[in-house]
Motif scaffolding. Structure first.
Motif, short mmCIF file in Angstrom:
data_model
loop_
_atom_site.label_atom_id
_atom_site.label_comp_id
_atom_site.label_asym_id
_atom_site.label_seq_id
_atom_site.Cartn_x
_atom_site.Cartn_y
_atom_site.Cartn_z
N GLN A 232 34.37 -6.65 -6.65
CA GLN A 232 35.31 -6.52 -7.08
C GLN A 232 36.17 -7.51 -7.86
O GLN A 232 37.01 -8.43 -7.56
N LEU A 233 36.36 -6.73 -9.63
CA LEU A 233 36.80 -7.87 -10.65
C LEU A 233 38.26 -7.68 -10.24
O LEU A 233 38.57 -6.60 -10.13
N ASP A 234 38.87 -8.10 -11.15
CA ASP A 234 40.24 -7.85 -11.15
C ASP A 234 40.70 -7.16 -12.67
O ASP A 234 39.69 -7.32 -13.42
N ALA A 235 41.53 -6.10 -12.74
CA ALA A 235 41.28 -5.60 -14.02
C ALA A 235 41.75 -6.49 -15.38
O ALA A 235 41.53 -6.42 -16.50
N ASP A 236 42.07 -7.80 -15.25
CA ASP A 236 42.95 -8.64 -16.28
C ASP A 236 41.36 -9.36 -16.66
O ASP A 236 40.73 -9.16 -17.86
N LEU A 237 40.05 -8.71 -15.94
CA LEU A 237 38.86 -9.14 -17.00
C LEU A 237 37.95 -8.27 -16.94
O LEU A 237 37.14 -8.43 -17.51
N LEU A 238 38.56 -7.19 -17.05
CA LEU A 238 37.55 -5.79 -17.65
C LEU A 238 38.21 -5.99 -19.57
O LEU A 238 38.14 -5.64 -20.07
N LYS A 239 38.91 -7.22 -20.13
CA LYS A 239 39.90 -6.82 -21.35
C LYS A 239 38.69 -7.94 -21.55
O LYS A 239 38.53 -9.02 -21.30
N PRO A 240 38.61 -8.16 -23.10
CA PRO A 240 37.71 -8.67 -24.23
C PRO A 240 38.42 -10.27 -24.14
O PRO A 240 39.05 -10.69 -24.34
N SER A 241 37.91 -11.12 -23.62
CA SER A 241 37.71 -12.71 -23.60
C SER A 241 36.69 -13.75 -23.22
O SER A 241 36.31 -12.73 -22.57
N ASN A 242 36.95 -14.69 -23.52
CA ASN A 242 36.02 -15.68 -23.30
C ASN A 242 36.12 -16.29 -22.14
O ASN A 242 37.17 -16.81 -21.87
N TYR A 243 34.98 -16.70 -21.08
CA TYR A 243 35.32 -16.98 -20.27
C TYR A 243 33.60 -18.19 -19.95
O TYR A 243 32.70 -18.09 -19.71
N HIS A 244 34.08 -18.95 -19.17
CA HIS A 244 32.79 -19.86 -18.37
C HIS A 244 32.60 -19.19 -16.82
O HIS A 244 34.47 -19.84 -16.21
N VAL A 245 32.16 -18.36 -16.24
CA VAL A 245 31.81 -18.53 -15.04
C VAL A 245 30.52 -19.24 -14.38
O VAL A 245 30.10 -20.01 -14.87
N GLU A 246 30.85 -19.58 -13.24
CA GLU A 246 30.23 -20.28 -11.89
C GLU A 246 29.61 -19.56 -10.75
O GLU A 246 31.26 -18.95 -10.36
N LEU A 247 28.55 -19.57 -10.22
CA LEU A 247 28.53 -18.85 -9.20
C LEU A 247 28.29 -19.72 -8.03
O LEU A 247 27.90 -21.39 -8.55
N ASP A 248 29.24 -19.90 -6.92
CA ASP A 248 29.29 -21.05 -6.44
C ASP A 248 29.17 -21.26 -5.06
O ASP A 248 29.30 -19.98 -4.05
N GLY A 249 27.58 -21.30 -4.55
CA GLY A 249 27.18 -21.33 -3.34
C GLY A 249 27.12 -22.22 -1.86
O GLY A 249 26.84 -22.73 -1.41
N HIS A 250 28.47 -23.45 -2.72
CA HIS A 250 29.06 -24.54 -1.80
C HIS A 250 28.40 -25.97 -1.44
O HIS A 250 29.30 -27.08 -2.46
N LEU A 251 26.76 -25.59 -1.17
CA LEU A 251 25.84 -26.70 -1.86
C LEU A 251 25.42 -27.20 -3.01
O LEU A 251 24.78 -28.20 -3.16
#
Length: 182
Positions: free
Chosen positions: A131-150
């Motif tokens: 579940q996303l936080d409500a802050d992330l539903l606002k328009p903005s630019n992000y660098h996204v990283e999916l972390d699988g630990h390895l």
């Protein structure tokens, strides 16, 4: 002849308005300068970190997680509902170990206070949900990283967005280089 006392029209020093102007302007400039200095220290910029050189060197040296993701042919399709429900479908090569929980990190390019980390739990059908936080539903630019630990998958997005794909950084760099060469 006696000198008649003349009535003096000289006022005391504190009753001259021009004198107060001369005194108040420097005092006002000191007060405003101190308030600007306080604002600068309280609201520091997150753009440049103190150890930027060391971080840059470490990032250049630590491509092992990106290389591991490219070797496993990992890709992720991320879908976000308007309510903030995140669904991630991870595709990978056979015999690739996938952990039961992944972290989806959103890094804001300017303000570290706007960074978010979401834990995604694996479902029976192989999808990961969170579940996303409500802050992330606002328009903005992000660098996204999916972390699988390895391993890790990266990308840049402009929120709000319904769907996007993440790929290993090494794969993205190779695709960009291939696209630039004629």
């Amino acid at each position: 002849m006696s000198a008649s006392p003349q009535h003096s029209t000289n006022k005391p020093w504190y009753k001259h308005p021009h004198l107060w102007l001369v005194i108040c302007l420097p005092i006002l400039s000191v007060v405003v300068s101190l308030s600007f200095a306080r604002t600068a220290f309280v609201h520091k910029s997150d753009i440049v970190r103190d150890d930027w050189y060391r971080d840059g060197r470490a990032q250049a040296q630590d491509m092992s997680r990106d290389t591991a993701a490219a070797a496993a042919n990992l890709r992720a399709k991320v879908n976000i509902t308007p309510q903030g429900q995140v669904d991630v479908l991870l595709t990978h090569a056979p015999n690739t170990a996938v952990p039961p929980q992944l972290d989806l990190n959103f890094f804001h390019p300017i303000r570290a206070a706007k960074d978010h980390k979401i834990s995604l739990q694996r479902r029976e059908d192989g999808h990961f949900q969170g579940q996303l936080d409500a802050d992330l539903l606002k328009p903005s630019n992000y660098h996204v990283e999916l972390d699988g630990h390895l391993w890790r998958l990266s990308g840049r997005i402009d929120l709000p967005i319904a769907a996007f794909e993440l790929a290993p950084l090494a794969t993205v760099a190779a695709e960009l280089a291939a696209a630039k060469t004629p």
